[in-house]
Design an enzyme around this catalytic site. Structure first.
Site, PDB file in Angstrom:
ATOM      1  N   SER A   1       9.791  13.783  18.063  1.00 37.49           N
ATOM      2  CA  SER A   1       9.378  14.158  19.394  1.00 37.49           C
ATOM      3  C   SER A   1       8.114  15.018  19.442  1.00 37.49           C
ATOM      4  O   SER A   1       7.504  15.145  20.501  1.00 37.49           O
ATOM      5  CB  SER A   1      10.522  14.911  20.089  1.00 37.49           C
ATOM      6  OG  SER A   1      10.792  16.123  19.400  1.00 37.49           O
TER       7      SER A   1
ATOM      8  N   SER B   1      11.975  15.388  14.042  1.00 39.47           N
ATOM      9  CA  SER B   1      10.837  15.474  14.966  1.00 39.47           C
ATOM     10  C   SER B   1       9.595  16.188  14.453  1.00 39.47           C
ATOM     11  O   SER B   1       8.570  16.165  15.127  1.00 39.47           O
ATOM     12  CB  SER B   1      11.269  16.149  16.261  1.00 39.47           C
ATOM     13  OG  SER B   1      11.916  15.217  17.062  1.00 39.47           O
TER      14      SER B   1
ATOM     15  N   LYS C   1       3.875  23.242  20.280  1.00 41.13           N
ATOM     16  CA  LYS C   1       4.689  22.235  20.986  1.00 41.13           C
ATOM     17  C   LYS C   1       5.238  22.843  22.263  1.00 41.13           C
ATOM     18  O   LYS C   1       5.688  23.993  22.276  1.00 41.13           O
ATOM     19  CB  LYS C   1       5.834  21.788  20.063  1.00 41.13           C
ATOM     20  CG  LYS C   1       6.696  20.658  20.631  1.00 41.13           C
ATOM     21  CD  LYS C   1       7.785  20.258  19.642  1.00 41.13           C
ATOM     22  CE  LYS C   1       8.634  19.096  20.157  1.00 41.13           C
ATOM     23  NZ  LYS C   1       9.707  18.720  19.197  1.00 41.13           N
TER      24      LYS C   1
HETATM   25  N1  GLN Z   1      14.490  11.225  17.178  1.00 41.83           N
HETATM   26  C1  GLN Z   1      15.612  12.114  17.142  1.00 41.83           C
HETATM   27  C2  GLN Z   1      16.196  12.225  18.526  1.00 41.83           C
HETATM   28  O1  GLN Z   1      15.744  11.553  19.385  1.00 41.83           O
HETATM   29  C3  GLN Z   1      15.208  13.450  16.620  1.00 41.83           C
HETATM   30  C4  GLN Z   1      14.516  14.278  17.621  1.00 41.83           C
HETATM   31  C5  GLN Z   1      14.216  15.664  17.134  1.00 41.83           C
HETATM   32  O2  GLN Z   1      14.237  15.953  15.950  1.00 41.83           O
HETATM   33  N2  GLN Z   1      13.988  16.540  18.084  1.00 41.83           N
HETATM   34  O3  GLN Z   1      17.103  12.952  18.768  1.00 41.83           O
END
Ligand code: GLN
Length: 476
Positions: free
Chosen positions: A146, A170, A71
């Protein structure tokens, strides 16, 4: 060439049926043929050189030269690292994240960096400032986020496994939407040195893979204390390769709050089928309530933005990446940040700054922390009676591209089942458990801190019994 899991790839290399060079070449070719938009940067030359080196070495490292994707939130030396943001466009870190370095030392070969929501803020990868990533199961839908690129690349069989990061879901949510295995370890299990910070009390690095065993294998090489990350834990028990076929005597609590409100019927049906499978394997199933978990999203969207607002203050155009033209210093900061950050990142910085402002601190940030404590207590109480908890990973299957992008609240609810474990720092894994209307459904198992081996073991037994064929149509 047929795609193999990481474990199969290692076995094939050791048996002399293939080589790291051949597998890496295949992964490079697959990563370049990328209708899903999973990759941001590729590193073919370095990957080829590394594979050659591993093939020529007197002794094979444990991961034998198997390709991997990372990532883009993890720093890789000399390889562009953007966290999906224009503000880091062109940024080439001077060092590699500890977890990536450990994998390279163990013999994994990095072929490229995967797309993500800008600074890991989002649930669909649509907040990437570079490109969309499409779900290999249906190109009209999102891969989740994400870490959408890391999930999609494994689902699309470009690489056998990848690394992601999970702050509120995410890793688990995109794994669920793409039909792959995603694991968020206990907070502190994996060093965050070289991870571009979003919310430091929540961020964790973890694996995406096609099988639970590959997920365990990958995690086994990245856990452990790192002197360069004071929050990393001294990991005293090795991660074992799971072999369990049964769940006799394992007490599994089904989280009531996560089977009722707002869960799509198809997701609920697949989850209930998985519960029946677990029971058939000998698990003792009970119902468990986590009453405070319904406030998880509200607490998370104060705590995570508050931490992000301070973490992201370092992006000022002086030290990293993009720099706007300006007449004076203030204009320099304003223009660099104004042009460099996308709308969701700005929303979080404003939310977080507001929540931390002196007049509002007690009403928002401090109260959210108290809710966090209540959620932790709910888990502690639950684990007095059960070994593991079970729920859907995501309330819905993959949604349409564009469907939620203008509705932050709808986007935020994607993580309703994953955020409570994040707030409590607990390990959790998502495995594919079936299809609903042709799209994969993820099943989430979570456990007390440091229960990784138990989680892998139960997830492996369930995975074998469910025997879900997680290959999207058109992917080989
Ligand atoms: N969807 C959540 C956010 O937007 C989690 C994102 C994540 O785990 N990085 O913060």
């Amino acid at each position: 060439m047929e795609s193999r899991t990481a474990e199969e790839s290692i076995a094939a290399i050791l048996a002399g049926e293939t080589s790291s060079a051949e597998l890496v070449e295949d992964a490079i070719r697959r990563s370049e043929d990328d209708p899903w938009g999973a990759f941001l940067a590729r590193d073919g030359e370095r990957a080829r050189a590394r594979a050659k080196e591993i093939d020529a070495a007197a002794e094979r490292p444990p991961l034998a030269g198997v390709p991997i994707a990372i990532k883009d939130v993890l720093s890789t030396r000399d390889l562009e690292t953007t966290a999906g943001s224009q503000i880091l466009k062109g940024f080439r870190p001077v060092y590699t994240a500890t977890c990536v370095e450990r994998l390279e030392q163990a013999g994994a070969v990095v072929v490229g960096k995967t797309n993500m929501d800008e600074f890991a803020m989002g649930s669909s990868t649509e907040n990437s400032s570079y490109q969309l990533t499409k779900n290999p199961w249906d190109l009209g839908t999102v891969p989740g986020g994400s870490s959408g690129g890391s999930a999609a690349t494994v689902a699309a069989r470009q690489v056998p496994w990848s690394l992601g990061s999970d702050t509120g879901g995410s890793i688990r949510q995109p794994a669920a939407l793409c039909g792959v295995v995603g694991m968020k370890p206990t907070y502190g299990a994996v060093s965050r040195y070289g991870l571009i910070a979003f919310a430091s009390s929540l961020d964790q690095v973890g694996p995406f893979a096609r099988t639970v065993r590959d997920s365990a294998l990958l995690l086994s090489h990245i856990v452990g204390q790192d002197p360069r990350d004071s929050t990393s834990l001294d990991w005293w028990k090795p991660i074992e390769m799971p072999t369990a076929e049964r769940l006799d005597g394992v007490k599994i609590g089904v989280i009531q709050e996560m089977l009722d409100n707002g869960i799509e019927p198809g997701v609920k049906a697949a989850t209930e089928a998985a519960i029946a499978t677990a029971e058939g394997l000998g698990a003792e199933i009970t119902e468990v309530s986590l009453p405070s978990s319904r406030h998880g999203i509200a607490a998370y969207y104060l705590i995570a933005p508050a931490e992000a607002s301070t973490n992201l203050s370092r992006f000022d155009g002086m030290r990293y990446g993009a720099r706007a033209e300006a007449e004076d210093l203030l204009e320099h900061f304003e223009r660099t940040r104004g042009e460099g950050f996308g709308p969701e990142v700005k929303r979080r910085i404003m939310l977080g700054t507001f929540a931390l402002a002196s007049g509002y601190y007690d009403a928002y940030y401090a109260r959210a922390q108290k809710v966090r404590t209540l959620i932790v207590r709910d888990f502690v109480a639950a684990f007095e009676n059960v070994d593991l908890l079970l729920s859907p990973t995501s309330p819905t299957t993959a949604f349409k591209i564009g469907e939620r992008v203008d509705d932050p609240y709808a986007m935020y609810t994607s993580d309703v089942c994953t955020i409570p474990m994040s707030l409590a720092g607990l390990p959790a894994i998502s495995i594919p458990c079936g299809l609903a209307d042709g799209l994969p459904v993820g099943l989430q198992l979570s456990g007390p801190a440091f229960s990784e081996n138990d989680l892998f073991s139960a997830a492996h037994a369930l995975e074998q019994a469910i025997a879900f064929d997680a290959t999207p149509a058109g992917v080989a």
